[in-house]
Structures are given as C-alpha cells and as structure tokens.
Scaffold this active site. Structure first.
Site, PDB file in Angstrom:
ATOM      1  CG  HIS A  83      12.070 -24.083  10.406  1.00 41.21           C
ATOM      2  ND1 HIS A  83      11.536 -23.910   9.154  1.00 41.21           N
ATOM      3  CD2 HIS A  83      12.057 -22.859  10.980  1.00 41.21           C
ATOM      4  CE1 HIS A  83      11.218 -22.637   8.991  1.00 41.21           C
ATOM      5  NE2 HIS A  83      11.519 -21.982  10.079  1.00 41.21           N
TER       6      HIS A  83
ATOM      7  NE  ARG B  32      -1.565  -1.481   3.555  1.00 44.58           N
ATOM      8  CZ  ARG B  32      -1.787  -1.663   4.847  1.00 44.58           C
ATOM      9  NH1 ARG B  32      -2.994  -1.562   5.326  1.00 44.58           N
ATOM     10  NH2 ARG B  32      -0.787  -1.946   5.663  1.00 44.58           N
TER      11      ARG B  32
ATOM     12  CE  LYS C  46      13.307 -16.172  17.734  1.00 47.94           C
ATOM     13  NZ  LYS C  46      13.790 -16.049  16.351  1.00 47.94           N
TER      14      LYS C  46
ATOM     15  CG  ASP D  30       9.285 -18.834  15.054  1.00 46.50           C
ATOM     16  OD1 ASP D  30       8.747 -18.475  13.996  1.00 46.50           O
ATOM     17  OD2 ASP D  30      10.432 -18.471  15.412  1.00 46.50           O
TER      18      ASP D  30
ATOM     19  CG  ASP E 130      10.187 -25.591   6.721  1.00 45.42           C
ATOM     20  OD1 ASP E 130      11.344 -25.161   6.833  1.00 45.42           O
ATOM     21  OD2 ASP E 130       9.583 -26.148   7.651  1.00 45.42           O
ATOM     22  CG  HIS E 131      13.881 -20.466   5.758  1.00 46.62           C
ATOM     23  ND1 HIS E 131      13.110 -20.216   6.857  1.00 46.62           N
ATOM     24  CD2 HIS E 131      15.170 -20.366   6.184  1.00 46.62           C
ATOM     25  CE1 HIS E 131      13.882 -19.973   7.898  1.00 46.62           C
ATOM     26  NE2 HIS E 131      15.147 -20.062   7.520  1.00 46.62           N
TER      27      HIS E 131
HETATM   28  N1  LIG Z   1      10.716 -11.156   7.818  1.00 48.77           N
HETATM   29  C1  LIG Z   1      11.197 -12.370   7.888  1.00 48.77           C
HETATM   30  O1  LIG Z   1      12.405 -12.601   8.065  1.00 48.77           O
HETATM   31  C2  LIG Z   1      10.310 -13.549   7.733  1.00 48.77           C
HETATM   32  C3  LIG Z   1       8.965 -13.396   7.471  1.00 48.77           C
HETATM   33  N2  LIG Z   1       8.188 -14.487   7.275  1.00 48.77           N
HETATM   34  C4  LIG Z   1       6.759 -14.355   6.992  1.00 48.77           C
HETATM   35  O2  LIG Z   1       6.550 -13.512   5.865  1.00 48.77           O
HETATM   36  C5  LIG Z   1       5.367 -12.768   6.010  1.00 48.77           C
HETATM   37  C6  LIG Z   1       5.697 -11.289   5.865  1.00 48.77           C
HETATM   38  O3  LIG Z   1       6.574 -10.920   6.885  1.00 48.77           O
HETATM   39  P1  LIG Z   1       7.363  -9.532   6.874  1.00 48.77           P
HETATM   40  O4  LIG Z   1       7.841  -9.193   5.512  1.00 48.77           O
HETATM   41  O5  LIG Z   1       8.347  -9.629   7.966  1.00 48.77           O
HETATM   42  O6  LIG Z   1       6.226  -8.509   7.294  1.00 48.77           O
HETATM   43  P2  LIG Z   1       6.202  -6.911   7.140  1.00 48.77           P
HETATM   44  O7  LIG Z   1       5.298  -6.400   8.189  1.00 48.77           O
HETATM   45  O8  LIG Z   1       7.554  -6.337   7.020  1.00 48.77           O
HETATM   46  O9  LIG Z   1       5.500  -6.699   5.720  1.00 48.77           O
HETATM   47  C7  LIG Z   1       4.133  -6.868   5.517  1.00 48.77           C
HETATM   48  C8  LIG Z   1       3.811  -6.529   4.082  1.00 48.77           C
HETATM   49  O10 LIG Z   1       2.424  -6.696   3.884  1.00 48.77           O
HETATM   50  C9  LIG Z   1       1.943  -5.575   3.164  1.00 48.77           C
HETATM   51  N3  LIG Z   1       0.534  -5.328   3.460  1.00 48.77           N
HETATM   52  C10 LIG Z   1      -0.060  -5.283   4.671  1.00 48.77           C
HETATM   53  N4  LIG Z   1      -1.385  -5.018   4.510  1.00 48.77           N
HETATM   54  C11 LIG Z   1      -1.602  -4.905   3.186  1.00 48.77           C
HETATM   55  C12 LIG Z   1      -2.746  -4.653   2.386  1.00 48.77           C
HETATM   56  N5  LIG Z   1      -3.954  -4.476   2.924  1.00 48.77           N
HETATM   57  N6  LIG Z   1      -2.604  -4.602   1.059  1.00 48.77           N
HETATM   58  C13 LIG Z   1      -1.390  -4.780   0.475  1.00 48.77           C
HETATM   59  N7  LIG Z   1      -0.270  -5.043   1.175  1.00 48.77           N
HETATM   60  C14 LIG Z   1      -0.374  -5.102   2.506  1.00 48.77           C
HETATM   61  C15 LIG Z   1       2.814  -4.442   3.666  1.00 48.77           C
HETATM   62  O11 LIG Z   1       2.802  -3.410   2.717  1.00 48.77           O
HETATM   63  P3  LIG Z   1       2.366  -1.896   3.046  1.00 48.77           P
HETATM   64  O12 LIG Z   1       2.780  -1.624   4.447  1.00 48.77           O
HETATM   65  O13 LIG Z   1       3.084  -1.127   2.000  1.00 48.77           O
HETATM   66  O14 LIG Z   1       0.910  -1.909   2.870  1.00 48.77           O
HETATM   67  C16 LIG Z   1       4.167  -5.118   3.697  1.00 48.77           C
HETATM   68  O15 LIG Z   1       4.727  -5.121   2.409  1.00 48.77           O
HETATM   69  C17 LIG Z   1       4.806 -13.148   7.368  1.00 48.77           C
HETATM   70  O16 LIG Z   1       3.892 -14.190   7.204  1.00 48.77           O
HETATM   71  C18 LIG Z   1       6.011 -13.650   8.123  1.00 48.77           C
HETATM   72  O17 LIG Z   1       5.680 -14.567   9.137  1.00 48.77           O
HETATM   73  C19 LIG Z   1       8.712 -15.759   7.303  1.00 48.77           C
HETATM   74  C20 LIG Z   1      10.034 -15.968   7.574  1.00 48.77           C
HETATM   75  C21 LIG Z   1      10.930 -14.899   7.849  1.00 48.77           C
HETATM   76  O1  LIG Z   2      11.460 -19.253  10.379  1.00 54.61           O
HETATM   77  C1  LIG Z   2      12.184 -18.763  11.217  1.00 54.61           C
HETATM   78  O2  LIG Z   2      13.494 -19.022  11.152  1.00 54.61           O
HETATM   79  C2  LIG Z   2      14.421 -18.126  11.759  1.00 54.61           C
HETATM   80  C3  LIG Z   2      15.746 -18.875  11.834  1.00 54.61           C
HETATM   81  O3  LIG Z   2      16.142 -19.178  10.526  1.00 54.61           O
HETATM   82  P1  LIG Z   2      17.683 -19.424  10.208  1.00 54.61           P
HETATM   83  O4  LIG Z   2      17.668 -19.770   8.756  1.00 54.61           O
HETATM   84  O5  LIG Z   2      18.399 -18.158  10.533  1.00 54.61           O
HETATM   85  O6  LIG Z   2      18.125 -20.541  11.088  1.00 54.61           O
HETATM   86  C4  LIG Z   2      13.980 -17.674  13.127  1.00 54.61           C
HETATM   87  O7  LIG Z   2      14.829 -16.642  13.588  1.00 54.61           O
HETATM   88  C5  LIG Z   2      12.574 -17.134  13.043  1.00 54.61           C
HETATM   89  O8  LIG Z   2      12.113 -16.810  14.336  1.00 54.61           O
HETATM   90  C6  LIG Z   2      11.645 -18.136  12.420  1.00 54.61           C
HETATM   91  O9  LIG Z   2      10.383 -17.511  12.173  1.00 54.61           O
END
Ligand SMILES: NC(=O)C1=CN([C@@H]2O[C@H](COP(=O)(O)OP(=O)(O)OC[C@H]3O[C@@H](n4cnc5c(N)ncnc54)[C@H](OP(=O)(O)O)[C@@H]3O)[C@@H](O)[C@H]2O)C=CC1
Ligand SMILES: O=C1O[C@H](COP(=O)(O)O)[C@@H](O)[C@H](O)[C@H]1O
Length: 506
Positions: free
Chosen positions: A250, A50, A350, A245, A187-188
C-alpha cells in the site's frame, strides 16, 4: 483508467466464499454495485468453501455481513434490493486442494453458458490463505475455461508472496498458466477514491506540476496509522509484520502515485510503466545502513481511549516472545532527476494514536523573509496535505495576513473536502476494483514487475531485521505515535512527523 460501462456477462467464483474477506468486503461491494446498476445484466456469483451451506443459509450468512459492513444496509433508503441480488448468489462446497473437485467448476461454467446464451467472463477470485493459492492456480490453468484468454481472469489477494523469492515463484507459476493480462493482483488502497484523486490533482491541474520536484519540495511524508490491533489475525500477522503488511504494497503504491512522471494516457500499461519507473529508482538501502533508514516497533499493553488493551505478544495466536514488527518507519530516496535528494518518510503501525492515512508534501521555505521580524515565529513553509482516510480532503497551508494594523502573519489552510464538495457517496475500494475486473481494466492492479520491484526495495530491511532480533520490544505504548526511534529517524534530519491540524478533529 476509463469511464465505466456496464460490464459484459460475468460468472464470478470466489474461493474463500465462506471466509472473512468475502463476508466483510467482497459481498457488500458486489451488493452495492448491484444497487447502483453496475453489475452486468447477466451474472452469477458462486462462493466456494468446505463448510456445508445450502444456498439459502449461505445467502442469509452474507446478508448478515451486508448488514454489518456494507455502506448501504438492507432496509435503508436506496437499498432494499437484497432479495433481487441474492438470487444471483449460490454456494459450492468443495475442497480446493482436490483435483477431482474442479470438474464441478467446469460444469457450472457450461450450465451458465447455456443460461446466459453466451460465454461469460469467468472470474476466479482467490480470497484464501496464501499457501492455498499456488495449488488452486495450478488446478485452474488446465481447466481451459475459454479459448479467448481475455475472458478468464484470476484475482489474487494480498499478501502476494512472503518475500522476493516467493513472489517471484508465484509470478512464475501464474505466468505458466495465464497471460499477464488475465492476472489481477489486488492492492485495495489503489481502489480508494482519494488515492486515485492524487493522479487527478497532479495531472489535471497546471498548478502543481511545475513545483512538484526537488527544487520546491523539501520532503514528503506518508503516514498510515491504525488504532486497531491485529484483530484476531495473529496467525497471519506473525508471518507478516508491518513492513510486509503495509509498506511493501500500500505505502509504496501511494508513494508511486505521488512521485511518478505524467502519463501520456490512462491506459493500464502506461500508468503501470510510470509507477514501476519510480520503484526501480528507489535507492536500495545497504544492509549495514538499515538502522539509519528504518525503524521497527511493537506495541506493548496499555490503554486506548479508556480501554485496557493487551500488548501484541499477548494477542490470540501470537508467540508471547514474538519479535514481529507492528510498526515500521522508513526513509526512502528516489534516485532520479525529479526527486534527487528529497527524502520520502513513511510510517505505519497498529494501535497508534489515530486511524489516519495522509500524504504530506512539505515545500521549501520562501527564499527571503521581508516581513517584520516579530511575525517570523509563525512563518511556516507551504504544505500540501492529502488525507486519504478517514477524512477525505486536500489542504494547502499558506501564510496570510492576520487582520489588524500590524503586518503579522499566520499560516492558514485552504481546504477541499469531499464531504463539502460532493453530495454523492464515494464507492468502497472493493467496489471500484471488482468493477474493474469485470470490465477487464487492470490499471489499478499490480503488474508482476511492480510486485518484484517492491519486494526488492524492502528485501535489505527484511533481511537485516530477520538477522538481528530487536532487544527493546515492546517499544511503544498503545495510543502513541510509535517508538521514539521513529521520531529520531526524522528529527536527525531537522524535520518532524506531521499530524493533521486541529480542524480535522472538529
Ligand atoms: N479479511 C480481511 O480483511 C482481508 C483479507 N485479505 C486476504 O484475503 C485472503 C483470505 O482472508 P480471510 O477471508 O480473512 O481468511 P479466512 O480464514 O476468513 O477464510 C479463508 C477461506 O478459505 C477457505 N478455504 C480454506 N481451505 C480451503 C480448501 N481446502 N478448500 C476450499 N476452501 C478453503 C475457507 O473456507 P472453509 O473454511 O469453508 O473451508 C474460507 O472461506 C487472505 O489471503 C488474506 O490475507 C486481504 C485483505 C484484508
Ligand atoms: O491490507 C491491509 O490493510 C488494512 C488497513 O486497510 P484500511 O483500508 O483500513 O486502511 C490493515 O488493517 C491490514 O492489516 C492490512 O492487511
């Protein structure tokens, strides 16, 4: 699992294009695939969010992520392709909760079809908070992007549901919109080189398989420890905790790789069938026995490598009275012919002593000790340690004669290290997984029955923990190996947690 070829033309929409996951992982991974010439000859990446970005600012934002998080940074030898790559990247500002906005996606697909001269694979990567996923899925389904179902793919990030019921609901919704073959549940850990290598080690060598069972193996351990805290993800983590988590996904996936039967081929469904067999054989823990099989913990404040760090309950967006687990240890049994009676101890947390993910396979001691009694002190059973990260190696401990006139023994390690054996740099997990999605190879992704089985395994623990609040939180110090109860969990069985021997720290 197959050898890769350059995928067919692909159009990738990333919901969450302005978010953290795309910034730190997805865009750097796609950039590295481009450098290595794995991206299709015709492709386009559309980040969705957004926030108001124009294409130029969006590309600058992503470059910033590449410079911080990519394994190859712009300007380094072997990179320098950002200008070329970024031409394929654009930004679409839309609110994914509004039905009317989805016409924009349909229009882009038509436009790219014309530009490519063919219908590309259309990939929807849902990198958004889990609560947005059902809404997006139900709006994408009716778009009917292409008649051939194989060409539209939906990638769903973790967490996949919050518990068994919500995971089943999400599976049902996905199944009502897409065919199972179109759904890629990420599942990375499965994209990690060393996790995939568990299959190579077990099934491409004749050496291990004959002894890979309850007759020779005493127990198995899996440790996935982290030194970081929740890193600003308090909001998410408060609803998750370590069990959800890390263990539900994993760790159980790694356990499957260690415990599965030999596949007859490396087709996606064959591997997934073998893995789900393991999950289905894991003994369900009775709620009244949970305290004997599972331990939870939460870190307090303290010191990590000379720095003062807050306790979990003092982290941003965390309830000061939080009872969320930041540590979990569980003892599992697999009730099948191969593993009957062999405990699998797993732990994750953690703010622990070190960042490490290792699998330890502890063999039974040799049946008879015929050497002089003086050397018995250092006599240790064989042990195979598979280091998944950050070290990437496999080490086999065995007894060797100490040099000298006496017959004294000492355990030594035979080590295979990726660093020493190969010159090539391994791809990041997300590179492998994104390439698989573009190729339509789902081997390393979770099938619906795997997700269901994993939630079923942890459900009794979740339910018991939810019903009984812990009274001793916080119960471990930052920089430690977790709560004392976790030591007791394994010590009661006359065993102890394995940490890597000194050479890995040199
Ligand atoms: N970050 C990480 O390292 C990891 C994340 N994940 C998973 O990935 C997913 C995303 O996480 P993360 O990137 O950290 O989250 P963020 O909060 O950083 O990002 C969320 C995203 O969703 C978008 N968004 C939210 N509401 C709307 C909407 N109504 N319309 C369009 N876009 C929307 C936001 O865009 P905007 O604000 O511009 O609207 C933003 O780009 C989660 O499920 C998380 O569990 C999994 C593993 C690791
Ligand atoms: O999915 C997740 O994994 C990370 C750890 O990933 P790693 O590749 O660095 O071992 C973890 O920190 C996070 O909480 C969890 O959501």
């Amino acid at each position: 699992m197959q050898n890769h070829k350059r995928p067919a033309s692909s159009l990738i929409f990333i919901f969450g294009g302005s978010g953290d996951l795309n910034f730190r992982k997805l865009s750097p991974a796609l950039y590295n695939l481009f450098i290595d010439e794995w991206m299709p000859t015709k492709f386009s990446i559309v980040g969705i969010g957004r926030r108001p970005y124009n294409n130029e600012d969006y590309r600058k934002h992503l470059l910033n992520g590449v410079q911080q998080f990519s394994r190859r940074k712009e300007g380094e030898t072997g990179a320098g392709k950002w200008q070329d790559f970024s031409k394929y990247v654009s930004y679409l500002q839309m609110d994914a909760e509004q039905d009317a906005e989805y016409q924009k996606i349909a229009d882009i697909v038509k436009e790219k079809e014309k530009e490519f001269g063919e219908h590309p694979n259309v990939i929807f990567y849902l990198a958004v908070a889990p609560q947005l996923v059902p809404g997006i899925v139900s709006k994408l389904g009716p778009l009917n992007i292409c008649a051939d179902t194989k060409c539209t793919r939906v990638v769903v990030e973790k967490p996949f549901g919050h518990d068994l019921e919500s995971a089943l609901e999400l599976n049902k919704l996905l199944a009502s919109m897409f065919d199972e073959k179109q759904i890629y549940r990420i599942d990375h850990y499965l994209g990690k080189e060393t996790v995939q290598n568990i299959l190579a080690m077990r099934f491409a060598n004749a050496l291990f398989e004959p002894i890979w069972n309850r007759n020779y193996i005493d127990h198995v351990q899996i440790t996935a420890s982290e030194t970081v805290g929740v890193e600003g993800r308090g909001d998410y983590y408060e609803r998750a905790g370590a069990l959800r988590d890390m263990v539900q996904n994993h760790i159980l996936q790694i356990l499957c790789m260690v415990a599965m039967e030999a596949p007859v081929n490396f087709e996606a469904d064959e591997i997934r069938n073998k893995k789900v067999d393991v999950l289905n054989a894991i003994r369900k823990i009775n709620t009244e026995d949970v305290h004997r099989y599972a331990v939870r913990g939460q870190y307090g404040d303290g010191w990590m490598q000379g720095d003062k760090v807050p306790g979990y309950a003092q982290e941003k967006s965390v309830d000061p009275n939080s009872k969320t687990d930041t540590f979990a240890a569980v003892k599992f049994y697999i009730d099948n012919w191969r593993w009957q009676g062999v405990p699998f101890y797993v732990r994750t947390g953690k703010r622990m002593h070190e960042k490490t993910t290792i699998v330890t396979v502890q063999f039974r001691p040799a049946p008879n000790y015929a050497f002089p009694a003086e050397s018995a002190d250092t006599w240790r059973p064989n042990r195979l340690t598979i280091s998944i990260a950050p070290d990437m190696d496999i080490r086999l401990r065995f007894q060797a004669k100490r040099p000298g006139q006496d017959m004294t023994l000492k355990p030594v390690d035979m080590i295979f290290s990726y660093k020493d054996a190969y010159e090539e740099h391994e791809p990041e997990a997300y590179e492998t997984l994104l390439l698989d999605v573009m190729e339509g190879n789902a081997t390393l992704f979770m099938r619906s029955d795997q997700v269901q089985a994993s939630w079923e395994i942890i459900k009794p623990i979740q339910d018991t923990w939810a019903a009984r609040q812990p009274v001793d939180f916080p119960n471990y110090a930052p920089g430690s190996w977790g709560p004392e109860d976790a030591e007791a969990l394994i010590a009661r069985d006359g065993r102890n947690w394995v940490t890597l021997p000194a050479p890995h720290k040199e």
